[in-house]
Design an enzyme around this catalytic site. Structure first.
Site, PDB file in Angstrom:
ATOM      1  N   LYS A  28       0.808  -1.215   0.000  1.00  0.00           N
ATOM      2  CA  LYS A  28       0.000   0.000   0.000  1.00  0.00           C
ATOM      3  C   LYS A  28       0.846   1.271   0.000  1.00  0.00           C
ATOM      4  O   LYS A  28       0.488   2.280   0.603  1.00  0.00           O
ATOM      5  CB  LYS A  28      -0.980   0.027   1.190  1.00  0.00           C
ATOM      6  CG  LYS A  28      -1.793  -1.241   1.369  1.00  0.00           C
ATOM      7  CD  LYS A  28      -2.410  -1.750   0.072  1.00  0.00           C
ATOM      8  CE  LYS A  28      -3.438  -0.810  -0.501  1.00  0.00           C
ATOM      9  NZ  LYS A  28      -3.981  -1.295  -1.806  1.00  0.00           N
ATOM     10  N   HIS A  56       6.953  -7.145  -2.496  1.00  0.00           N
ATOM     11  CA  HIS A  56       6.809  -6.533  -1.174  1.00  0.00           C
ATOM     12  C   HIS A  56       7.810  -7.132  -0.186  1.00  0.00           C
ATOM     13  O   HIS A  56       7.739  -6.831   1.011  1.00  0.00           O
ATOM     14  CB  HIS A  56       5.400  -6.765  -0.614  1.00  0.00           C
ATOM     15  CG  HIS A  56       4.305  -6.060  -1.348  1.00  0.00           C
ATOM     16  ND1 HIS A  56       4.410  -4.760  -1.774  1.00  0.00           N
ATOM     17  CD2 HIS A  56       3.061  -6.484  -1.721  1.00  0.00           C
ATOM     18  CE1 HIS A  56       3.270  -4.402  -2.380  1.00  0.00           C
ATOM     19  NE2 HIS A  56       2.454  -5.423  -2.357  1.00  0.00           N
ATOM     20  N   SER A  67      -4.654   2.978   4.396  1.00  0.00           N
ATOM     21  CA  SER A  67      -4.882   2.262   3.145  1.00  0.00           C
ATOM     22  C   SER A  67      -4.888   0.756   3.375  1.00  0.00           C
ATOM     23  O   SER A  67      -5.723   0.033   2.815  1.00  0.00           O
ATOM     24  CB  SER A  67      -3.802   2.645   2.126  1.00  0.00           C
ATOM     25  OG  SER A  67      -4.035   2.015   0.887  1.00  0.00           O
TER      26      SER A  67
END
Length: 344
Positions: free
Chosen positions: A72, A127, A157
């Site tokens: 995010k 990620h 988020s």
């Protein structure tokens, strides 16, 4: 960090290849479909010990470009920008191929398979924290672009994302979720460790970092600096095309970029869209003053003190960069001296 300023720590010495030392290599099964690997939590529906080990052993090519973020933090946006740069601003690739095929996620078996099959030069998204990244990267000329975002906005988020992303546990209340976020008890682990770990690579020729806020404030200038880092110059017309087609509005209406094609067992978009707002500072609409102050205290402890990780690295000096705009510039050190990734 106060209500109008956040910044990663100043430049530090680049790490040695053994940055992963001290992290456990054995996975531990957790409840609700979560498991731990390398000291980090992952949801079992999309990730597995096998996929994470395969990612660690992934054979990196010198012309690979890795799009790396904590979740995010602008992953999809940067992927769109990189896709458009690769095509000299021509949006046809972005409009005909799903983004998860254009820049597959390294840590999933499907993403690994796609990455191996994609034509070079490859764009690969991830990620993963730095200690779980492919070992072969650290001896290669492959490039990493790391996007970092105000962690309060990341929190908000991620809270909304966890409500629609079925592999994640229900986040409960925002207050409860903030407690878990600050503790690092969320998928992909601690934001603080992720950012501090990756920013140890500042100073390397093949590492470029940029803030989400900087992309918003000056997308054209950011794209120019990305092109310089990638050794891929664009004409003024091509640059205009990248900026136009990488806007939030353009991505929101592109089914190849907005995840509307994602299967229902992955995303419950009846509860909200994947691309929600794409703005900075939305945390002010969600966090109370008390929650914001508590977040700031944890930020100072985690980002200005010695890093709490098994590598024992204590080279990060205290204090965030001083930047009057409130947003750190990726091409400058705290004194404004151009660094790697800045304009030549």
């Amino acid at each position: 960090m106060d209500g109008d300023f956040w910044a990663p720590p100043p430049d530090v010495s680049p790490p040695v290849p053994g940055v992963s030392e001290g992290y456990p290599g054995v996975s531990q099964v957790m409840s609700h479909g979560y498991f731990q690997h390398g000291g980090v939590t992952f949801p079992g529906l999309l990730y597995s010990p096998r996929s994470l080990e395969a990612a660690r052993e992934f054979p990196v090519e010198d012309d690979d470009v890795f799009n790396v973020t904590y979740q995010k933090s602008g992953t999809v946006w940067m992927l769109e920008i990189l896709s458009l740069i690769r095509q000299d601003g021509d949006p046809r690739w972005c409009r005909s191929v799903p983004n998860w095929d254009r820049g597959p996620w390294l840590e999933t078996l499907l993403g690994l398979r796609r990455a191996r099959a994609n034509a070079r030069p490859r764009i690969i998204s991830s990620h993963l924290p730095v200690h779980m990244f492919p070992k072969s990267f650290f001896g290669s000329k492959a490039k990493v672009i790391y996007t970092v975002r105000d962690p309060k906005d990341v929190l908000v988020s991620l809270f909304h994302f966890a409500r629609i992303f079925r592999p994640y546990r229900d986040p409960g209340s925002l207050g409860d979720f903030m407690d878990k976020f600050l503790q690092g008890d969320v998928p992909f682990g601690s934001w603080f460790q992720h950012v501090r770990g990756w920013l140890q690579l500042r100073g390397r020729e093949n590492f470029f970092w940029i803030s989400y806020e900087e992309l918003q404030q000056d997308l054209r200038g950011s794209v120019q600096r990305l092109c310089s880092f990638l050794c891929h110059p664009l004409s003024p017309a091509a640059l205009d095309a990248v900026v136009t087609n990488a806007s939030f509005a353009a991505m929101s209406h592109n089914p190849m970029s907005n995840f509307s094609l994602s299967p229902g067992f992955i995303l419950d978009q009846n509860r909200g869209p994947f691309l929600r707002k794409g703005i900075s500072g939305d945390w002010r609409n969600h966090l109370s003053p008390e929650q914001s102050r508590r977040f700031d205290l944890v930020y100072r402890e985690r980002m200005e003190g010695p890093p709490k990780n098994p590598s024992g690295d204590t080279k990060i000096p205290p204090g965030p960069p001083k930047n009057p705009s409130g947003v750190p510039k990726s091409g400058e050190d705290p004194q404004g001296t151009p660094k790697n990734g800045g304009d030549p």
